[in-house]
Scaffold this active site. Structure first.
Site, PDB file in Angstrom:
ATOM      1  N   HIS A  86      62.467  53.092  33.583  1.00 50.95           N
ATOM      2  CA  HIS A  86      62.683  53.237  32.128  1.00 50.95           C
ATOM      3  C   HIS A  86      61.372  53.110  31.351  1.00 50.95           C
ATOM      4  O   HIS A  86      61.337  52.559  30.253  1.00 50.95           O
ATOM      5  CB  HIS A  86      63.686  52.201  31.612  1.00 50.95           C
ATOM      6  CG  HIS A  86      65.057  52.312  32.224  1.00 50.95           C
ATOM      7  ND1 HIS A  86      66.067  53.052  31.655  1.00 50.95           N
ATOM      8  CD2 HIS A  86      65.583  51.801  33.363  1.00 50.95           C
ATOM      9  CE1 HIS A  86      67.149  52.965  32.410  1.00 50.95           C
ATOM     10  NE2 HIS A  86      66.886  52.221  33.462  1.00 50.95           N
ATOM     11  N   ASN A 159      73.418  52.354  30.342  1.00 50.67           N
ATOM     12  CA  ASN A 159      72.953  53.728  30.555  1.00 50.67           C
ATOM     13  C   ASN A 159      73.908  54.697  29.869  1.00 50.67           C
ATOM     14  O   ASN A 159      74.972  54.294  29.388  1.00 50.67           O
ATOM     15  CB  ASN A 159      72.926  54.052  32.054  1.00 50.67           C
ATOM     16  CG  ASN A 159      71.688  53.488  32.758  1.00 50.67           C
ATOM     17  OD1 ASN A 159      70.693  53.165  32.124  1.00 50.67           O
ATOM     18  ND2 ASN A 159      71.775  53.384  34.070  1.00 50.67           N
ATOM     19  N   TYR A 373      65.535  40.855  35.582  1.00 47.20           N
ATOM     20  CA  TYR A 373      64.928  41.200  34.285  1.00 47.20           C
ATOM     21  C   TYR A 373      63.936  40.156  33.776  1.00 47.20           C
ATOM     22  O   TYR A 373      62.948  40.491  33.130  1.00 47.20           O
ATOM     23  CB  TYR A 373      66.023  41.494  33.241  1.00 47.20           C
ATOM     24  CG  TYR A 373      66.697  42.826  33.505  1.00 47.20           C
ATOM     25  CD1 TYR A 373      67.594  42.972  34.558  1.00 47.20           C
ATOM     26  CD2 TYR A 373      66.407  43.948  32.750  1.00 47.20           C
ATOM     27  CE1 TYR A 373      68.192  44.188  34.840  1.00 47.20           C
ATOM     28  CE2 TYR A 373      67.001  45.173  33.017  1.00 47.20           C
ATOM     29  CZ  TYR A 373      67.894  45.285  34.061  1.00 47.20           C
ATOM     30  OH  TYR A 373      68.471  46.495  34.345  1.00 47.20           O
TER      31      TYR A 373
HETATM   32 FE1  HDD Z   1      67.723  48.137  35.072  1.00 49.53          FE
HETATM   33  C1  HDD Z   1      65.123  48.243  32.927  1.00 49.53           C
HETATM   34  C2  HDD Z   1      69.682  49.807  32.825  1.00 49.53           C
HETATM   35  C3  HDD Z   1      70.233  48.380  37.417  1.00 49.53           C
HETATM   36  C4  HDD Z   1      65.966  46.178  37.135  1.00 49.53           C
HETATM   37  N1  HDD Z   1      67.450  48.883  33.247  1.00 49.53           N
HETATM   38  C5  HDD Z   1      66.303  48.827  32.513  1.00 49.53           C
HETATM   39  C6  HDD Z   1      66.482  49.462  31.254  1.00 49.53           C
HETATM   40  C7  HDD Z   1      67.775  49.901  31.219  1.00 49.53           C
HETATM   41  C8  HDD Z   1      68.373  49.537  32.477  1.00 49.53           C
HETATM   42  C9  HDD Z   1      68.442  50.638  30.084  1.00 49.53           C
HETATM   43  C10 HDD Z   1      65.419  49.646  30.181  1.00 49.53           C
HETATM   44  C11 HDD Z   1      65.444  48.557  29.169  1.00 49.53           C
HETATM   45  C12 HDD Z   1      64.430  48.859  28.095  1.00 49.53           C
HETATM   46  O1  HDD Z   1      64.631  49.834  27.353  1.00 49.53           O
HETATM   47  O2  HDD Z   1      63.432  48.144  28.031  1.00 49.53           O
HETATM   48  N2  HDD Z   1      69.555  48.995  35.143  1.00 49.53           N
HETATM   49  C13 HDD Z   1      70.208  49.550  34.084  1.00 49.53           C
HETATM   50  C14 HDD Z   1      71.576  49.837  34.450  1.00 49.53           C
HETATM   51  C15 HDD Z   1      71.723  49.453  35.747  1.00 49.53           C
HETATM   52  C16 HDD Z   1      70.454  48.908  36.179  1.00 49.53           C
HETATM   53  C17 HDD Z   1      72.617  50.427  33.528  1.00 49.53           C
HETATM   54  C18 HDD Z   1      72.940  49.502  36.629  1.00 49.53           C
HETATM   55  C19 HDD Z   1      74.149  49.453  36.171  1.00 49.53           C
HETATM   56  N3  HDD Z   1      68.025  47.437  36.942  1.00 49.53           N
HETATM   57  C20 HDD Z   1      69.144  47.608  37.725  1.00 49.53           C
HETATM   58  C21 HDD Z   1      69.026  46.831  38.927  1.00 49.53           C
HETATM   59  C22 HDD Z   1      67.810  46.177  38.851  1.00 49.53           C
HETATM   60  C23 HDD Z   1      67.211  46.590  37.592  1.00 49.53           C
HETATM   61  C24 HDD Z   1      70.065  46.729  40.030  1.00 49.53           C
HETATM   62  C25 HDD Z   1      67.151  45.236  39.811  1.00 49.53           C
HETATM   63  C26 HDD Z   1      67.753  44.503  40.696  1.00 49.53           C
HETATM   64  N4  HDD Z   1      65.841  47.419  35.073  1.00 49.53           N
HETATM   65  C27 HDD Z   1      65.340  46.606  36.008  1.00 49.53           C
HETATM   66  C28 HDD Z   1      63.944  46.113  35.682  1.00 49.53           C
HETATM   67  C29 HDD Z   1      63.689  46.766  34.296  1.00 49.53           C
HETATM   68  C30 HDD Z   1      64.952  47.556  34.076  1.00 49.53           C
HETATM   69  C31 HDD Z   1      62.935  46.384  36.737  1.00 49.53           C
HETATM   70  C32 HDD Z   1      62.407  47.538  34.137  1.00 49.53           C
HETATM   71  C33 HDD Z   1      61.841  47.156  32.809  1.00 49.53           C
HETATM   72  C34 HDD Z   1      62.682  46.082  32.342  1.00 49.53           C
HETATM   73  O3  HDD Z   1      63.631  45.791  33.278  1.00 49.53           O
HETATM   74  O4  HDD Z   1      62.567  45.498  31.288  1.00 49.53           O
HETATM   75  O5  HDD Z   1      63.917  44.732  35.630  1.00 49.53           O
END
Ligand code: HDD
Length: 701
Positions: A86, A159, A373
C-alpha cells in the site's frame, strides 16, 4: 579595504544580484513585505540562500557554513521507508455521521447519538506498486479509515474487496513477495502479470475466490469515489452489558460503483498516472464531497453456526441476500490535507486501534494483522512516538505514563511517571469506562492446523463468477488471459486453468482457448467438493447496480474554432443540471473562438486530453475544424477509444466524417448526433447508464 573584508549589504556581482531577483526581475519581498524572513531550523535569520560560504568568489567551500550544512543534511534525509504494501496512497479528511443509536449492540461512543459527527481521515491505496507507480494498476485498493472517536481512534483498515488471498497471516510475506517485482530482475512494477505471482497463486487454492474479484472490474476502479470498501474480517460489537454481536463492515459509495475497462486502464496510466488522486483532489476542491454509507451485517452465534462457511475465514463473504446490510452512518470527505507528507504519508493505521465497544474475532488473518501493524509503524516512522504526530494523535484527552524515546513531544508532567504512586499524580485505570476485551471462552490444544471449516476454496469463487453479467464475465476471462499470457512458464498457466475447472467449466475453456492450451488439464484436486448450489448474488455485479445517473462523472467536449456556441452552452448546462462536470479539449490549450465570436478557454489540448480521461465525450467541431481533426491522429484516437470503451458519444453534424475516419462506420444507439437542442436531452438522458455495454461484444471482437 583588506582582502578578507566581508561584503556589506549589497551582493558582490551583478550576476549575484540577478540571482536574488524573481522571474519578473523584481526583488523578492523581504521583512518589509509579506514574506517572512528565512531562518535556519533553529531560527537564525539567513542572509544568503543562493551561495555557499567560500574563500573568495571562486574558492573552496567552508565547513563553517552552518546554513548550507543544515539545509543539505535535512534534504538528504527527506525520505522515510515507503510502506511495504500500500505504498502508493492518497488521503483526505472528513467526518463520520451516526444515523441511529446502536446502543443495543455496541457501547462504541461514536455510535450512540443520532446526528453526531466524528472527525475522520481516509487513505486509499494500491497494494503492489511502489510510491511512484501509476494509479490504474490492476490491483486491490486499500480503503483505510481512521475515526477519531471520543474514546480513542478506530482504524478500519479495509480494502475494496471483501475477501483476501490467504487465510492465515503467516502467508502474508509470501503472497506479497510473489506479487512484488521479482527479486533477481527487479520488475515488473505494480503488476501481478508475471510468473512469481501466478506460481504462488496456482499453488494456493485458498486464493481462488479473491482471484475472481481481482480479475474482475473491481480491480480497475474508475475512481476512489466509486468504490465499495470492506472491513473483510468478522469483528465484534460489544454493548454496555457485555453482550457480543458479530459484525461485518461495508462502505457503500453514494455515487454508485464504476470501473474502467482494461484497455482504458492501460492508456490512463500513460495519459495521467495520477488519475485517481487527481479525481479525488478535484472533487473535494470543487465542493463535490464524496460520501459513503457505513453498513453492517450483524449476526449472532446461531447464525454463524448455521451459515454455509466459517465466519472466521477471510476468504468468504456472507452474501447480502442471505444477511442484508444495515446502514448505520455516513462518511463524508470534505478537506484535503494541508501537506501530503505530514498527513497522507505519515498516517499510521493499525487494525488493533479499536475503541471500547468494538472487538476482534478469532479470524487468523486479523489476529496476525494485529501484531504486524505496530511493527511497521516503528520501522517506517522511526520512533515509538509516532502517535505524537498530529495525524495519528487522538482528538480526545489521553493520559498515560509512556515517556521518552526518539522525538518525544510530550512527557508526563510532575514527579510521578508510574502508578500506583503516593503523590496522587497521573492517570488511573477505570474498570467502568476502560476497554474490556470480550471474554470469549477458548480451549484446545496448541496446534498449527488449518480448520476443516476453511477447506472449501471454490464454491464462493463460482458464486462470484455466476453473479456477474455476461459483460463482466467476459472481462474476467480477458483479465485471466492477459495475466497468464505474461507468465512464461507453461505449467503455471495450465495449473491455473485446472483451478478454473473447479470454478466454471466455461471460464476454464475460454481461458485455455485464449492461451492456446490445446487440451484441458484435469481439475485441480479439491479438499472439499466444490458446490454448485449456491445462488447467484446479484449485488456482487457492478453493472447490475449502476447508479442510473451521471452525477460526479465527467464529460469531455472536443471543440474547435467555429464550434456551435448555442449547442455547446445547452450541453454544458444539461450536464451541470445532472451534477456532472465538463472539461473542454481543444487543439490548443489557449482555447477556441466559438461561432458567436466568443473565446472559450480549454482545460486540455487535444494531445493531452485523450478520451480515456472522461466518462463520456462530445465532439463538436465547426465545419473547418472537423476537416482539421479528421487528419489529426489524436482526434481519431479520441473517438476510436471512446467507441471501443463503450462510452456514450455525442457529435455535431460536422463531425460525421471524423467518425468514419475513426472507424465508427455503423454508429449505434450509444452514438448521438446533435443536430438541435432536443438531441442534447436525448444524449444526456442516456448518460446515467455510464457505458453502452451492448456495443462491447462487437467493438472488441
Ligand atoms: Fe495490511 C497496510 C489492508 C492483510 C500488514 N493493509 C495496509 C493498508 C491497508 C491494508 C488498507 C494501508 C494502510 C494505509 O493506508 O496506510 N491488509 C489489509 C487488508 C488485509 C490485510 C484488508 C486482509 C484482510 N496486512 C495484512 C496482513 C498483514 C498486513 C495479513 C501482515 C501480517 N498491511 C500490513 C503492513 C502495512 C499494511 C505491512 C504496510 C504499511 C502499514 O501496514 O501501515 O503492516
Amino acid at each position: 579595504m583588506p582582502k578578507t573584508q566581508p561584503p556589506k549589504d549589497k551582493p558582490a556581482t551583478i550576476h549575484d544580484q540577478q540571482l536574488r531577483r524573481g522571474a519578473g526581475g523584481e526583488l523578492h519581498q523581504t521583512a518589509g513585505g509579506t514574506c517572512p524572513v528565512m531562518t535556519t531550523a533553529l531560527g537564525a535569520p539567513v542572509s544568503d540562500d543562493q551561495n555557499t560560504l567560500r574563500v573568495g568568489a571562486r574558492g573552496p567551500a567552508l565547513m563553517e557554513d552552518f546554513h548550507f550544512r543544515e539545509k543539505i543534511f535535512h534534504f538528504d534525509h527527506e525520505r522515510i521507508p515507503e510502506r511495504v504494501v500500500h505504498a502508493r496512497g492518497y488521503g483526505a479528511h472528513g467526518f463520520f455521521e451516526t444515523y441511529d443509536s446502536l446502543s443495543d449492540v455496541t457501547r462504541a461512543d461514536f455510535l450512540q447519538r443520532p446526528g453526531e459527527k466524528t472527525p475522520a481521515f481516509v487513505r486509499f491505496s494500491t497494494v503492489a506498486g511502489s510510491k511512484g507507480s501509476f494509479d490504474l494498476a490492476r490491483d486491490v485498493r486499500g480503503f483505510a479509515v481512521k475515526i477519531y472517536t471520543k474514546e480513542g481512534n478506530w482504524d478500519l483498515v479495509g480494502n475494496n474487496i471483501p475477501v483476501f488471498f490467504i487465510q492465515d497471516a503467516i502467508k502474508f510475506p509470501d503472497i506479497i513477495h510473489s506479487v512484488k517485482p521479482e527479486p533477481d530482475r527487479g520488475f515488473p512494477q505494480a503488476q501481478s502479470a508475471h510468473d512469481n505471482f501466478w506460481d504462488f497463486i496456482s499453488l494456493t487454492p485458498e486464493s481462488m475466490h479473491m482471484i475472481m474479484w481481482v480479475m474482475s472490474d473491481r480491480a480497475i476502479p474508475r475512481s476512489f469515489r466509486f468504490m465499495e470498501g470492506f472491513g473483510v474480517h468478522t469483528f465484534r460489537f460489544v454493548n454496555a452489558a457485555g453482550a457480543s454481536t458479530f459484525v461485518k463492515f461495508h462502505w457503500k459509495p453514494k455515487l454508485g460503483l464504476q470501473s474502467v475497462v482494461w484497455n482504458e486502464a492501460v492508456k490512463i496510466n500513460g495519459a495521467d498516472p495520477d488519475f485517481h488522486r487527481r479525481d479525488l483532489w478535484q472533487a473535494i476542491q470543487s465542493g463535490n464531497f464524496p460520501e459513503w454509507e457505513l453498513c453492517v451485517q450483524l449476526f449472532d452465534q446461531d447464525f454463524a453456526d448455521s451459515f454455509d462457511f466459517d465466519i472466521l475465514d477471510p476468504t468468504k463473504i456472507i452474501p447480502e441476500e442471505v444477511l442484508p446490510v444495515r446502514p448505520i452512518g455516513r462518511l463524508v470527505l470534505d478537506r484535503m490535507p494541508d501537506n501530503f507528507f505530514a498527513e497522507t504519508e505519515q498516517v499510521a493505521f493499525m487494525t488493533q486501534n479499536v475503541p471500547p465497544g468494538i472487538g476482534f474475532s478469532n479470524d487468523p488473518l486479523l489476529q496476525g494483522r494485529n501484531f504486524s501493524y505496530l511493527d511497521t509503524q516503528l520501522k517506517r516512522l522511526g520512533s515509538t512516538n509516532f502517535t505524537h504526530l498530529p495525524i495519528n494523535a487522538p482528538k480526545c484527552p489521553f493520559h498515560h505514563f509512556q515517556q521518552d524515546g526518539h522525538m518525544a513531544m510530550r512527557n508526563p508532567v510532575g514527579r510521578a511517571n508510574y502508578e500506583p504512586n503516593s503523590w496522587d499524580q497521573g492517570p488511573r485505570e477505570s474498570p467502568e469506562r476502560g476497554y474490556k476485551h470480550f471474554p470469549s471462552e477458548e480451549q484446545g490444544q496448541k496446534v498449527q492446523l488449518r480448520p476443516e471449516s476453511f477447506a472449501d476454496h471454490y464454491s464462493q469463487a463460482r458464486q462470484f463468477f455466476i453473479s456477474q453479467t455476461d459483460i463482466e464475465q467476459a472481462h474476467i476471462a480477458a483479465a485471466l488471459t492477459f495475466e497468464l499470457s505474461k507468465v512464461e512458464t507453461p505449467v503455471i498457466r495450465e495449473r491455473m486453468v485446472s483451478h478454473l475447472m473447479n470454478i466454471d467449466q466455461g471460464l476454464a475453456q475460454k481461458v485455455a482457448d485464449n492461451l492456446g492450451i490445446v487440451s484441458l488439464p484435469k481439475p485441480a484436486d479439491a479438499a472439499v467438493k466444490p458446490r454448485t448450489d449456491l445462488d447467484a448474488s446479484p449485488v456482487l455485479s457492478i453493472v447490475n447496480r449502476g447508479p442510473q445517473r451521471f452525477e460526479g462523472r465527467k464529460l469531455g467536449i472536443l471543440v474547435t474554432d467555429g464550434t456551435d456556441a448555442a449547442l455547446l452552452k445547452k450541453l454544458m448546462r444539461a450536464i451541470e443540471k445532472e451534477k456532472g462536470t465538463v472539461e473542454i479539449i481543444a487543439p490548443k490549450v489557449g482555447g477556441v473562438t466559438l461561432s458567436d465570436g466568443n473565446r472559450l478557454p480549454a482545460q486540455q489540448m487535444l494531445d493531452g486530453g485523450p478520451s480515456v480521461l472522461y466518462d463520456a465525450v462530445a465532439v463538436l467541431p465547426g465545419a473547418e475544424g472537423a476537416g482539421m481533426l479528421a487528419v489529426a491522429p489524436p482526434a481519431r484516437d479520441f473517438l476510436a477509444d471512446a467507441f471501443v470503451h463503450c462510452k456514450f458519444i455525442a457529435h455535431s453534424p460536422e463531425a460525421a466524417s471524423l467518425l468514419a475516419k475513426a472507424g465508427i462506420d455503423a454508429p449505434d444507439e450509444g452514438v448521438t448526433a446533435l443536430s438541435g437542442a432536443k438531441d442534447v436531452d436525448a444524449f444526456v438522458g442516456k448518460l446515467g447508464q455510464l457505458r453502452f455495454w451492448a456495443r462491447e461484444p462487437k467493438a472488441s471482437a
